[in-house]
Scaffold this motif. Structure first.
Motif, PDB file in Angstrom:
ATOM      1  N   PRO A   1      38.539  29.098  36.080  1.00 21.00           N
ATOM      2  CA  PRO A   1      37.991  30.453  36.014  1.00 21.00           C
ATOM      3  C   PRO A   1      39.044  31.498  35.669  1.00 21.00           C
ATOM      4  CG  PRO A   1      38.180  29.744  38.291  1.00 21.00           C
ATOM      5  CD  PRO A   1      38.477  28.539  37.456  1.00 21.00           C
ATOM      6  N   VAL A   2      38.580  32.556  35.008  1.00 19.77           N
ATOM      7  CA  VAL A   2      39.460  33.630  34.542  1.00 19.77           C
ATOM      8  C   VAL A   2      38.934  34.981  35.008  1.00 19.77           C
ATOM      9  CG1 VAL A   2      40.193  34.915  32.472  1.00 19.77           C
ATOM     10  CG2 VAL A   2      40.322  32.421  32.500  1.00 19.77           C
ATOM     11  N   VAL A   3      39.859  35.827  35.449  1.00 20.69           N
ATOM     12  CA  VAL A   3      39.575  37.240  35.656  1.00 20.69           C
ATOM     13  C   VAL A   3      40.221  37.951  34.473  1.00 20.69           C
ATOM     14  CG1 VAL A   3      39.941  39.269  37.098  1.00 20.69           C
ATOM     15  CG2 VAL A   3      39.517  37.041  38.159  1.00 20.69           C
ATOM     16  N   LEU A   4      39.415  38.582  33.643  1.00 22.88           N
ATOM     17  CA  LEU A   4      39.899  39.203  32.413  1.00 22.88           C
ATOM     18  C   LEU A   4      40.047  40.706  32.639  1.00 22.88           C
ATOM     19  CD1 LEU A   4      40.661  38.611  29.480  1.00 22.88           C
ATOM     20  CD2 LEU A   4      38.231  38.798  28.876  1.00 22.88           C
TER      21      LEU A   4
ATOM     22  N   LEU B   1      35.405  40.951  35.181  1.00 25.04           N
ATOM     23  CA  LEU B   1      36.071  41.859  34.259  1.00 25.04           C
ATOM     24  C   LEU B   1      36.635  43.034  35.059  1.00 25.04           C
ATOM     25  CD1 LEU B   1      33.281  42.020  31.528  1.00 25.04           C
ATOM     26  CD2 LEU B   1      35.418  40.716  31.370  1.00 25.04           C
ATOM     27  N   VAL B   2      37.875  43.405  34.769  1.00 22.59           N
ATOM     28  CA  VAL B   2      38.485  44.549  35.437  1.00 22.59           C
ATOM     29  C   VAL B   2      38.942  45.537  34.368  1.00 22.59           C
ATOM     30  CG1 VAL B   2      40.239  45.371  37.036  1.00 22.59           C
ATOM     31  CG2 VAL B   2      39.250  43.092  37.352  1.00 22.59           C
ATOM     32  N   TYR B   3      38.441  46.767  34.478  1.00 19.65           N
ATOM     33  CA  TYR B   3      38.752  47.823  33.518  1.00 19.65           C
ATOM     34  C   TYR B   3      39.755  48.786  34.140  1.00 19.65           C
ATOM     35  CZ  TYR B   3      34.822  46.094  30.780  1.00 19.65           C
ATOM     36  OH  TYR B   3      33.981  45.299  30.037  1.00 19.65           O
ATOM     37  N   VAL B   4      40.932  48.867  33.524  1.00 17.75           N
ATOM     38  CA  VAL B   4      42.018  49.704  34.033  1.00 17.75           C
ATOM     39  C   VAL B   4      42.199  50.885  33.077  1.00 17.75           C
ATOM     40  CG1 VAL B   4      44.451  49.769  34.695  1.00 17.75           C
ATOM     41  CG2 VAL B   4      43.119  47.668  35.045  1.00 17.75           C
ATOM     42  N   ALA B   5      41.680  52.056  33.480  1.00 13.98           N
ATOM     43  CA  ALA B   5      41.685  53.227  32.589  1.00 13.98           C
ATOM     44  C   ALA B   5      41.213  52.802  31.206  1.00 13.98           C
ATOM     45  CB  ALA B   5      43.077  53.853  32.523  1.00 13.98           C
TER      46      ALA B   5
ATOM     47  N   ALA C   1      27.760  43.654  21.327  1.00 17.53           N
ATOM     48  CA  ALA C   1      27.104  43.622  22.641  1.00 17.53           C
ATOM     49  C   ALA C   1      28.145  43.301  23.715  1.00 17.53           C
ATOM     50  CB  ALA C   1      26.001  42.585  22.649  1.00 17.53           C
ATOM     51  N   PRO C   2      28.200  44.075  24.786  1.00 17.68           N
ATOM     52  CA  PRO C   2      29.265  43.930  25.772  1.00 17.68           C
ATOM     53  C   PRO C   2      29.001  42.877  26.851  1.00 17.68           C
ATOM     54  CG  PRO C   2      27.909  45.806  26.340  1.00 17.68           C
ATOM     55  CD  PRO C   2      27.344  45.253  25.067  1.00 17.68           C
ATOM     56  N   ALA C   3      30.093  42.228  27.277  1.00 18.07           N
ATOM     57  CA  ALA C   3      29.999  41.209  28.320  1.00 18.07           C
ATOM     58  C   ALA C   3      29.756  41.796  29.693  1.00 18.07           C
ATOM     59  CB  ALA C   3      31.274  40.366  28.333  1.00 18.07           C
ATOM     60  N   TRP C   4      30.052  43.099  29.882  1.00 20.37           N
ATOM     61  CA  TRP C   4      29.853  43.684  31.222  1.00 20.37           C
ATOM     62  C   TRP C   4      28.381  43.731  31.632  1.00 20.37           C
ATOM     63  CZ3 TRP C   4      26.813  47.894  30.544  1.00 20.37           C
ATOM     64  CH2 TRP C   4      26.974  48.694  29.417  1.00 20.37           C
ATOM     65  N   LYS C   5      27.491  43.467  30.692  1.00 17.79           N
ATOM     66  CA  LYS C   5      26.070  43.429  31.041  1.00 17.79           C
ATOM     67  C   LYS C   5      25.698  42.150  31.794  1.00 17.79           C
ATOM     68  CE  LYS C   5      24.026  46.611  27.762  1.00 17.79           C
ATOM     69  NZ  LYS C   5      22.930  46.843  26.795  1.00 17.79           N
ATOM     70  N   THR C   6      26.525  41.120  31.645  1.00 13.32           N
ATOM     71  CA  THR C   6      26.226  39.837  32.284  1.00 13.32           C
ATOM     72  C   THR C   6      27.320  39.356  33.228  1.00 13.32           C
ATOM     73  OG1 THR C   6      27.128  38.674  30.355  1.00 13.32           O
ATOM     74  CG2 THR C   6      24.748  39.066  30.389  1.00 13.32           C
ATOM     75  N   ILE C   7      28.510  39.959  33.159  1.00 10.08           N
ATOM     76  CA  ILE C   7      29.637  39.553  34.000  1.00 10.08           C
ATOM     77  C   ILE C   7      29.991  40.727  34.910  1.00 10.08           C
ATOM     78  CG2 ILE C   7      32.049  38.790  34.036  1.00 10.08           C
ATOM     79  CD1 ILE C   7      31.617  37.658  31.220  1.00 10.08           C
ATOM     80  N   PRO C   8      30.151  40.518  36.216  1.00  8.43           N
ATOM     81  CA  PRO C   8      30.471  41.625  37.128  1.00  8.43           C
ATOM     82  C   PRO C   8      31.789  42.296  36.777  1.00  8.43           C
ATOM     83  CG  PRO C   8      30.650  39.503  38.251  1.00  8.43           C
ATOM     84  CD  PRO C   8      30.009  39.227  36.933  1.00  8.43           C
ATOM     85  N   SER C   9      31.831  43.611  37.012  1.00  6.12           N
ATOM     86  CA  SER C   9      33.010  44.380  36.612  1.00  6.12           C
ATOM     87  C   SER C   9      33.530  45.262  37.739  1.00  6.12           C
ATOM     88  CB  SER C   9      32.682  45.248  35.393  1.00  6.12           C
ATOM     89  OG  SER C   9      31.623  46.151  35.685  1.00  6.12           O
ATOM     90  N   TRP C  10      34.815  45.590  37.651  1.00  4.20           N
ATOM     91  CA  TRP C  10      35.523  46.479  38.568  1.00  4.20           C
ATOM     92  C   TRP C  10      36.274  47.501  37.730  1.00  4.20           C
ATOM     93  CZ3 TRP C  10      34.064  41.671  39.536  1.00  4.20           C
ATOM     94  CH2 TRP C  10      33.715  41.291  40.839  1.00  4.20           C
ATOM     95  N   PHE C  11      36.439  48.724  38.248  1.00  7.04           N
ATOM     96  CA  PHE C  11      37.088  49.795  37.487  1.00  7.04           C
ATOM     97  C   PHE C  11      38.134  50.501  38.341  1.00  7.04           C
ATOM     98  CE2 PHE C  11      33.416  49.050  34.980  1.00  7.04           C
ATOM     99  CZ  PHE C  11      33.585  49.635  33.730  1.00  7.04           C
ATOM    100  N   ILE C  12      39.232  50.891  37.692  1.00 12.44           N
ATOM    101  CA  ILE C  12      40.247  51.731  38.328  1.00 12.44           C
ATOM    102  C   ILE C  12      40.825  52.652  37.266  1.00 12.44           C
ATOM    103  CG2 ILE C  12      42.072  49.973  38.005  1.00 12.44           C
ATOM    104  CD1 ILE C  12      43.314  51.013  40.652  1.00 12.44           C
ATOM    105  N   TYR C  13      41.034  53.912  37.622  1.00 16.37           N
ATOM    106  CA  TYR C  13      41.603  54.864  36.668  1.00 16.37           C
ATOM    107  C   TYR C  13      42.208  56.045  37.416  1.00 16.37           C
ATOM    108  CZ  TYR C  13      37.135  57.380  37.341  1.00 16.37           C
ATOM    109  OH  TYR C  13      36.047  58.035  37.861  1.00 16.37           O
TER     110      TYR C  13
ATOM    111  N   LEU D   1      42.933  45.633  43.323  1.00 12.55           N
ATOM    112  CA  LEU D   1      41.572  45.593  42.783  1.00 12.55           C
ATOM    113  C   LEU D   1      41.334  44.298  42.006  1.00 12.55           C
ATOM    114  CD1 LEU D   1      38.924  47.198  42.571  1.00 12.55           C
ATOM    115  CD2 LEU D   1      39.734  47.987  40.327  1.00 12.55           C
ATOM    116  N   ILE D   2      42.334  43.874  41.247  1.00 14.62           N
ATOM    117  CA  ILE D   2      42.210  42.606  40.523  1.00 14.62           C
ATOM    118  C   ILE D   2      41.993  41.461  41.507  1.00 14.62           C
ATOM    119  CG2 ILE D   2      43.436  40.940  39.077  1.00 14.62           C
ATOM    120  CD1 ILE D   2      44.828  43.363  37.734  1.00 14.62           C
ATOM    121  N   GLU D   3      42.708  41.490  42.600  1.00 16.57           N
ATOM    122  CA  GLU D   3      42.565  40.436  43.604  1.00 16.57           C
ATOM    123  C   GLU D   3      41.190  40.508  44.275  1.00 16.57           C
ATOM    124  OE1 GLU D   3      45.875  40.174  46.256  1.00 16.57           O
ATOM    125  OE2 GLU D   3      47.341  39.993  44.622  1.00 16.57           O
ATOM    126  N   ALA D   4      40.638  41.701  44.425  1.00 18.94           N
ATOM    127  CA  ALA D   4      39.292  41.830  44.957  1.00 18.94           C
ATOM    128  C   ALA D   4      38.279  41.188  44.006  1.00 18.94           C
ATOM    129  CB  ALA D   4      38.957  43.304  45.177  1.00 18.94           C
ATOM    130  N   ALA D   5      38.486  41.413  42.717  1.00 16.29           N
ATOM    131  CA  ALA D   5      37.610  40.784  41.725  1.00 16.29           C
ATOM    132  C   ALA D   5      37.769  39.267  41.753  1.00 16.29           C
ATOM    133  CB  ALA D   5      37.940  41.319  40.327  1.00 16.29           C
TER     134      ALA D   5
END
Length: 259
Positions: free
Chosen positions: A83-86, A109-113, A193-205, A250-254
Motif C-alpha cells: 500500500p501507498v500513501v501518495l 491521498l495527502v494534499y500539502v498546500a 477525473a480526480p482520484a480524490w473522488k474514490t480515495i480518502p484524502s487529508w489536507f494541510i496548508y 498528518l501523513i501518519e494519520a492517513a
C-alpha cells in the motif's frame, strides 16, 4: 557427505526464511514536490517519517504536463510492493489526483498546500478562483523552450517572501537558486477525473500562503470531503519545509487508516 549436505540445506533455508516472509509493516509514503521546488523540500518530513519506521520515496516530478507528470509518478507507485500513501505539494496535488486513478495500491491521498482539481480545472484557474495569490507579478520573464513552450521561474529576489516567508532567509535563498521550473502549459492544462473522488484524502496548508489562497485550499478540502484538514496560522506555501512535524503527523494519520 550426505549428512553435511542436509545440514547445509537446512542452514540455507533457515537463513532465507526471514527474507521470504519479510514485508513492510507500514505503507510506503510517496512524496511528490510541486512547481519551483524539488524533493529536498520534503527533507524534514522524510526524516520524521523514516524515524517512525515508514518507507519513503521522494518522486521526481518532471513539471512538464499534468498528464505526463502523472504517468511518471504512476510508474513509481506501480513499482512499490504494498500500500501507498501518495502525497502532493502545490501543483503536485494535480499530479497525484491523476496518478492515483487506477492505482489499486494507493490507499490515501495527502494534499500539502496543494491543488485538488475537479475534471477540467487548471492550476491557474483554481489559484485565481479566490483573491489573494500574488504569484503572477513575482514570476521572471519566461524561458523559451525549443518545442515552443515556456518555462516559468520565480524571481530569485522575490522568492523568499513569495514562496517561503516563514523559512530562514538563508535557506529560502538556496531554495530560490535551486528552484525547478514548470511549463506554463502544465499550469494551464485541464485535469482529468480526480482520484480524490474514490480515495480518502487529508489536507494541510498555511493560512499565509501567497501562491494558493487559503480560501481556495479550504474550498478544495471541503469539496474533496477531507478526512482531516489542518490549517497552520502564519505558514507559507512551503508548509512542509517550515512545519515538517505537523505535515509528517498528518501523513501518519492517513497511513494509520490503511488496513
Amino acid at each position: 557427505m550426505k549428512t553435511a549436505s542436509v545440514r547445509l540445506s537446512l542452514l540455507a533455508a533457515t537463513l532465507a526464511a526471514p527474507l521470504a516472509f519479510a514485508a513492510p509493516t507500514k505503507p510506503t509514503v510517496v512524496l511528490v514536490h510541486g512547481a519551483f521546488a524539488d524533493s529536498s523540500s520534503w527533507d524534514g518530513v522524510v526524516a520524521k517519517l523514516e524515524q517512525d519506521g515508514y518507507p519513503v520515496i521522494g518522486a521526481a516530478n518532471p513539471l512538464r504536463s499534468v498528464k505526463g507528470d502523472a504517468a511518471s509518478v504512476a510508474a513509481v507507485v506501480k513499482s512499490v510492493n504494498g500500500p501507498v500513501v501518495l502525497v502532493g505539494h502545490s501543483y503536485g496535488g494535480s499530479v497525484i489526483s491523476a496518478a492515483a486513478s487506477g492505482a489499486d495500491n494507493v490507499k490515501a491521498l495527502v494534499y500539502v498546500a496543494a491543488f485538488a482539481p475537479e475534471a477540467g480545472e487548471t492550476a491557474v484557474g483554481l489559484s485565481g478562483k479566490f483573491p489573494g495569490s500574488t504569484l503572477g507579478p513575482t514570476l521572471a520573464p519566461p524561458v523559451a523552450l525549443a518545442d515552443g513552450g515556456k518555462d516559468l521561474y520565480i524571481q530569485q529576489d522575490k522568492f523568499p517572501q513569495q514562496f517561503a516567508a516563514d523559512v530562514p532567509v538563508a535557506k529560502a535563498r538556496l531554495m530560490a537558486a535551486g528552484q525547478r521550473p514548470i511549463t506554463d502549459a502544465a499550469l494551464n492544462e485541464a485535469s482529468p477525473a480526480p482520484a480524490w473522488k474514490t480515495i480518502p484524502s487529508w489536507f494541510i496548508y498555511g493560512k499565509a500562503d501567497k501562491n494558493i489562497p487559503a480560501a481556495a485550499l479550504d474550498f478544495m478540502a471541503k469539496r474533496a470531503q477531507s478526512r482531516q484538514t489542518v490549517v497552520i496560522a502564519g505558514a507559507s506555501h512551503v508548509v512542509m519545509t517550515s512545519h515538517p512535524a505537523e505535515v509528517a503527523k498528518l501523513i501518519e494519520a492517513a497511513a494509520a487508516s490503511v488496513k
